[in-house]
Every structure is written in structure tokens, then in C-alpha cells.
Design a protein around this motif. Structure first.
Motif, mmCIF file in Angstrom:
data_model
loop_
_atom_site.group_PDB
_atom_site.id
_atom_site.type_symbol
_atom_site.label_atom_id
_atom_site.label_comp_id
_atom_site.label_asym_id
_atom_site.label_seq_id
_atom_site.Cartn_x
_atom_site.Cartn_y
_atom_site.Cartn_z
ATOM 1 N N ASN A 278 27.627 45.633 9.196
ATOM 2 C CA ASN A 278 26.583 46.418 9.869
ATOM 3 C C ASN A 278 25.562 46.982 8.890
ATOM 4 O O ASN A 278 24.961 48.036 9.125
ATOM 5 C CB ASN A 278 27.205 47.557 10.694
ATOM 6 C CG ASN A 278 28.279 47.060 11.632
ATOM 7 O OD1 ASN A 278 28.294 45.879 11.974
ATOM 8 N ND2 ASN A 278 29.177 47.935 12.045
ATOM 9 N N GLU A 279 25.355 46.265 7.780
ATOM 10 C CA GLU A 279 24.404 46.720 6.763
ATOM 11 C C GLU A 279 22.980 46.379 7.189
ATOM 12 O O GLU A 279 22.752 45.580 8.098
ATOM 13 C CB GLU A 279 24.730 46.048 5.421
ATOM 14 C CG GLU A 279 26.074 46.499 4.863
ATOM 15 C CD GLU A 279 26.762 45.477 3.968
ATOM 16 O OE1 GLU A 279 27.693 45.858 3.259
ATOM 17 O OE2 GLU A 279 26.383 44.280 4.001
ATOM 18 N N ASN A 280 22.020 46.973 6.485
ATOM 19 C CA ASN A 280 20.611 46.728 6.791
ATOM 20 C C ASN A 280 20.185 45.388 6.196
ATOM 21 O O ASN A 280 20.244 45.210 4.985
ATOM 22 C CB ASN A 280 19.760 47.866 6.218
ATOM 23 C CG ASN A 280 18.327 47.823 6.716
ATOM 24 O OD1 ASN A 280 17.735 46.755 6.823
ATOM 25 N ND2 ASN A 280 17.791 48.976 7.026
ATOM 26 N N PRO A 281 19.763 44.432 7.046
ATOM 27 C CA PRO A 281 19.451 43.099 6.512
ATOM 28 C C PRO A 281 18.198 43.076 5.633
ATOM 29 O O PRO A 281 18.000 42.141 4.860
ATOM 30 C CB PRO A 281 19.249 42.244 7.772
ATOM 31 C CG PRO A 281 18.882 43.206 8.849
ATOM 32 C CD PRO A 281 19.583 44.504 8.503
ATOM 33 N N LEU A 282 17.355 44.121 5.743
ATOM 34 C CA LEU A 282 16.136 44.158 4.932
ATOM 35 C C LEU A 282 16.394 44.718 3.538
ATOM 36 O O LEU A 282 15.488 44.743 2.703
ATOM 37 C CB LEU A 282 15.081 45.037 5.616
ATOM 38 C CG LEU A 282 14.491 44.497 6.918
ATOM 39 C CD1 LEU A 282 13.644 45.568 7.585
ATOM 40 C CD2 LEU A 282 13.652 43.257 6.630
ATOM 41 N N GLU B 231 11.010 51.999 10.770
ATOM 42 C CA GLU B 231 10.472 51.319 11.957
ATOM 43 C C GLU B 231 10.590 49.803 11.836
ATOM 44 O O GLU B 231 10.911 49.118 12.806
ATOM 45 C CB GLU B 231 9.022 51.764 12.203
ATOM 46 C CG GLU B 231 8.993 53.067 13.004
ATOM 47 C CD GLU B 231 7.725 53.885 12.814
ATOM 48 O OE1 GLU B 231 6.672 53.292 12.503
ATOM 49 O OE2 GLU B 231 7.812 55.128 12.971
ATOM 50 N N LYS B 232 10.346 49.292 10.628
ATOM 51 C CA LYS B 232 10.490 47.853 10.408
ATOM 52 C C LYS B 232 11.948 47.422 10.628
ATOM 53 O O LYS B 232 12.228 46.395 11.242
ATOM 54 C CB LYS B 232 10.038 47.514 8.985
ATOM 55 C CG LYS B 232 10.000 46.038 8.683
ATOM 56 C CD LYS B 232 9.381 45.778 7.330
ATOM 57 C CE LYS B 232 9.525 44.320 6.938
ATOM 58 N NZ LYS B 232 9.229 44.094 5.516
ATOM 59 N N THR B 233 12.864 48.247 10.125
ATOM 60 C CA THR B 233 14.292 47.966 10.309
ATOM 61 C C THR B 233 14.644 47.873 11.789
ATOM 62 O O THR B 233 15.297 46.919 12.236
ATOM 63 C CB THR B 233 15.151 49.074 9.651
ATOM 64 O OG1 THR B 233 14.931 49.047 8.247
ATOM 65 C CG2 THR B 233 16.633 48.887 9.946
ATOM 66 N N ALA C 214 23.149 42.217 13.584
ATOM 67 C CA ALA C 214 21.908 41.448 13.549
ATOM 68 C C ALA C 214 21.477 41.282 12.100
ATOM 69 O O ALA C 214 21.528 42.234 11.320
ATOM 70 C CB ALA C 214 20.823 42.161 14.353
ATOM 71 N N GLY C 215 21.070 40.072 11.742
ATOM 72 C CA GLY C 215 20.579 39.795 10.392
ATOM 73 C C GLY C 215 19.094 39.482 10.424
ATOM 74 O O GLY C 215 18.402 39.747 11.420
ATOM 75 N N LEU C 216 18.590 38.892 9.340
ATOM 76 C CA LEU C 216 17.210 38.406 9.306
ATOM 77 C C LEU C 216 17.125 37.173 10.205
ATOM 78 O O LEU C 216 18.147 36.535 10.482
ATOM 79 C CB LEU C 216 16.825 38.049 7.869
ATOM 80 C CG LEU C 216 16.847 39.225 6.885
ATOM 81 C CD1 LEU C 216 16.595 38.731 5.459
ATOM 82 C CD2 LEU C 216 15.800 40.270 7.288
ATOM 83 N N PRO C 217 15.893 36.797 10.644
ATOM 84 C CA PRO C 217 15.778 35.647 11.556
ATOM 85 C C PRO C 217 16.516 34.404 11.062
ATOM 86 O O PRO C 217 17.246 33.757 11.835
ATOM 87 C CB PRO C 217 14.261 35.417 11.627
ATOM 88 C CG PRO C 217 13.682 36.787 11.422
ATOM 89 C CD PRO C 217 14.599 37.474 10.449
ATOM 90 N N ASP C 218 16.387 34.090 9.773
ATOM 91 C CA ASP C 218 17.041 32.898 9.253
ATOM 92 C C ASP C 218 18.572 33.037 9.272
ATOM 93 O O ASP C 218 19.297 32.070 9.545
ATOM 94 C CB ASP C 218 16.544 32.634 7.823
ATOM 95 C CG ASP C 218 17.168 31.384 7.250
ATOM 96 O OD1 ASP C 218 17.104 30.338 7.930
ATOM 97 O OD2 ASP C 218 17.765 31.455 6.153
ATOM 98 N N GLU C 219 19.052 34.250 9.001
ATOM 99 C CA GLU C 219 20.506 34.488 9.025
ATOM 100 C C GLU C 219 21.049 34.345 10.448
ATOM 101 O O GLU C 219 22.128 33.800 10.662
ATOM 102 C CB GLU C 219 20.813 35.883 8.474
ATOM 103 C CG GLU C 219 20.435 36.045 7.013
ATOM 104 C CD GLU C 219 20.600 37.476 6.512
ATOM 105 O OE1 GLU C 219 20.952 37.628 5.336
ATOM 106 O OE2 GLU C 219 20.362 38.438 7.275
#
Ligand SMILES: *Cc1c(COP(=O)(O)O)cnc(C)c1O
Length: 362
Positions: free
Chosen positions: A39-43, A274-276, A344-349
Motif C-alpha cells: 500500500n505504498e505510494n507508487p509516485l 493531489e497528484k497522488t 493501485a500502482g502506476l499505469p504501467d504497473e
């Protein structure tokens, strides 16, 4: 060994963390592994926080400010509670440990929804108190059943909102009705590690109870939405009276100089937060539609993670996914032997997760 410890300590099942990326890459000879298990921040972390941490490194020979004056002031303004209501921890995990040490005696009962965060069990047992488990109902904390299980020995109740690992919430209305029925000397701990991600406007946000008569303790953390899990900063918000007691037990330098600087900068970096939230919410919606297309059952969430019913052994799916270079969490230890949990990860993940799942489930 000629040394003995209490039965309570011996009954603790050691916490099993998500598998680290480095370990997977080493064991399976994989590169570019994807971790969706903790559950870490993907960014990553807020760039403002990283800059502030770098700047703080010139002071590493000093002890930190034990009162973390600057960070506490910023949190106070951010939350709208007095600074005296805030207690900082080496992660919110430490606040849980301090609460148990402060309040629990052998024989005390602590009500825990099950499944929920396994750290609660560990700290209750280490204080020699008795965990009383109340099963979730439809994956949601069952407040009615919790009230039914209250006895004169009940000292504390944990609620995790949104709940880890199910992503479900307690509404403010349900919480108020619950408090009205609860004996006023039972301490209610509301763990809001994922509260920033909640999209449901009915969701309980409990910091306001710090300034009421009720013994409510809210736990928050910089580990998830703020992307600072490795820095170890969390905090409790509660009445100044309870906070003062916690401060007596708190190790004086439990948040480091970089941790205080990084957390303060992260709090100021609205843009990164907000981006997160945007990336996580879009990621969840993308994963939901991918699973819908495959007719795979899942449970929508108010957090940054959710449960997927794989329809077969979650441990086997976990192993299969590891070989694909994707780390997920099997929910067997949480009592759901067919479910996995992913964040949830980054789009590619997220795409790699769905592709790998196709191969593992085929
Ligand atoms: C991740 C998490 C925390 C945060 O722990 P820290 O010690 O602040 O990193 C707390 N509660 C729950 C339910 C969590 O999942």
C-alpha cells in the motif's frame, strides 16, 4: 534457554511484511519487479520532502527537537486541533504500542475487528491484555456486534477506517450512533492510515473528537498518501489529557531530524498529495474495469488497495505472480484463503499486474 517470557508474548504471531522488491529480484533473478503488496505510494515521495530531508542532513550530529515544535505547529494548523492534542510517533505503529503500554493491564480486553491490521494483536498481546475478535460483516466493521461484545473488562476498541485489508469504511453517522451506546470510559482508537484516499463523503474523519469529552484517539501517518513509509512518521490526535500521558511514555527522540523536516515539507506539498490521489483513484478505476472485463470478482475500496477473489488458492496465485515479477499480498493469514490484496500502482504497473494475472489464472 534458561530465560522465560509470558505466555502472552509466546502467543504473538510475528508480523509478516510484504516481500521487499530486492528480495524477489535476488531470489527469482527478476529485474524491474513491481510491488503492489504494501500500500505504498507508487509516485515515491514528495519532491519537496526529499529536498527538505537533504537540507536537514547538515544537522545529523545534533539530537532532534524532542517536541518537534515546527512539525507539530504545522499539523495543528492543518488539522484544526491544538498542538497539545498531537503526539508524534516513529510511524503510527509506535503510537499503537504507546497506547497499549499506557492503558492496558493483564486481564483487560481490547476489541479488534477481524480481519484488520495485525499490529493491533501484536501490541495488545505484548501488553499482556486479551484481544477480543469481532468478525467483519460483509467485509465491514460490525459496530453492532462490537457493542454486544463490550464487557466491564473492555478497555479499548480499535477501528481501522478505511479498514485494512478490506478497504471498507465506517460512516460518521454510524460512528456517532456507536459512541452514544458505548460506555464513556472505553477508549476508541480510529486508525486513519488511508483516510486521504477515501472518496465517500459519508466517511468518518475522527480528528474532531479530540476536542470532545470522549476518549477517542485518531491515528494518522505520513507512510501512505504522503509517500514517506521509509522515514517513519505518524501521529496520534486525542484529548490534551490523553496526549500528555502518551508524551510521558514517548521516547524523547522518536522522530529524527530528517523525519521532522520531511514530514513538515510533505504536509505543505499539496500538489504532490493531489497528484497522488489522482493517480491512485485513476489506477483503481482502471483495475476495476480490467477485472470487470475478465469477470473477476473484487471489492471496491475507499483506500488505495483492494481485495480480489481469485477463486483459487491465494497462496498459489501469490507464488505465480512472484514468478511474473509482481508482488501481491495473499490474504490467507487474514482468513481469506482465495483473496489477494493489491494497491493501485502506476499505469504501467497496473497493466503489468493484469497481464500477469491473466497468465497465472489461465
Ligand atoms: C500502513 C498502516 C499504518 C501505518 O503505519 P506506520 O507505522 O505509520 O508506517 C497504520 N495502520 C494501518 C492499518 C496500516 O495499514
Amino acid at each position: 534457554m534458561p530465560i522465560t517470557v509470558s505466555e502472552s508474548i509466546l502467543s504473538i504471531a510475528p508480523y509478516v511484511p510484504g516481500k521487499p522488491i530486492e528480495e524477489l529480484e535476488r531470489e527469482y533473478g527478476i529485474k524491474n519487479a513491481v510491488k503492489l503488496a504494501s500500500n505504498e505510494n507508487p509516485l515515491g515521495a514528495s519532491p519537496g520532502a526529499v529536498a527538505a530531508i537533504e537540507k536537514s542532513l547538515g544537522s545529523l550530529h545534533r539530537y532532534p527537537d524532542s517536541s518537534a515544535h515546527a512539525l507539530v505547529r504545522k499539523l495543528s494548523a492543518h488539522l484544526g486541533v491544538p498542538p497539545e492534542a498531537i503526539v508524534l510517533g516513529n510511524g503510527s505503529d509506535e503510537i499503537i504500542v504507546l497506547l497499549e503500554r499506557l492503558f492496558l493491564r493483564p486481564g483487560d480486553e481490547v476489541i479488534l475487528p477481524r480481519p484488520s491490521f495485525l499490529m493491533y494483536d501484536i501490541s495488545v498481546l505484548s501488553a499482556g491484555a486479551t484481544p477480543v475478535s469481532v468478525p467483519l460483516k460483509d467485509l465491514t466493521v460490525d459496530l453492532t456486534e462490537i457493542l454486544r461484545r463490550v464487557t466491564p473488562k473492555t478497555r479499548m476498541i480499535f477501528l481501522c477506517n478505511p479498514n485494512n485489508p478490506t478497504g471498507t469504511i465506517v460512516t460518521k453517522a454510524a460512528f456517532d450512533a456507536f459512541l452514544a451506546e458505548l460506555p464513556p470510559d472505553v477508549i476508541v482508537v480510529v486508525d486513519e492510515a488511508y483516510i486521504e484516499f477515501a472518496r465517500d463523503p459519508e466517511c468518518l474523519r475522527s480528528v474532531g473528537y479530540a476536542t470532545t469529552e470522549r476518549p477517542v484517539v485518531t491515528l494518522r501517518t505520513f507512510s501512505k498518501a504522503y509517500g514517506l513509509a521509509g522515514l517513519r512518521v505518524g501521529y496520534g490526535v486525542t484529548s490534551p489529557e490523553i496526549a500528555e500521558l502518551l508524551q510521558r511514555l514517548r521516547p524523547p527522540f522518536n522522530t529524527s531530524i530528517p523525519a521532522q523536516a520531511g514530514a513538515a515539507a510533505a504536509l505543505a506539498d499539496r500538489e504532490f498529495l493531489e497528484k497522488t490521489l489522482r493517480v491512485v483513484h485513476e489506477g483503481l478505476d482502471f483495475l476495476y474495469s480490467g477485472l470487470n472485463r475478465r469477470s473477476i470478482r473484487y471489492f471496491p475500496t475507499q483506500a488505495n488497495f483492494f481485495l480480489i477473489d481469485t477463486g483459487r488458492s491465494a497462496d498459489a496465485v501469490f507464488e505465480g505472480m512472484l514468478r511474473e515479477g509482481v508482488i501481491v499480498r495473499s490474504m490467507t493469514a487474514y482468513g481469506y484463503p482465495d483473496y489477494i490484496r493489491i494497491n493501485a500502482g502506476l499505469p504501467d504497473e497496473n497493466r503489468r499486474f493484469l497481464d500477469a494475472l491473466d497468465r497465472v489464472l489461465q
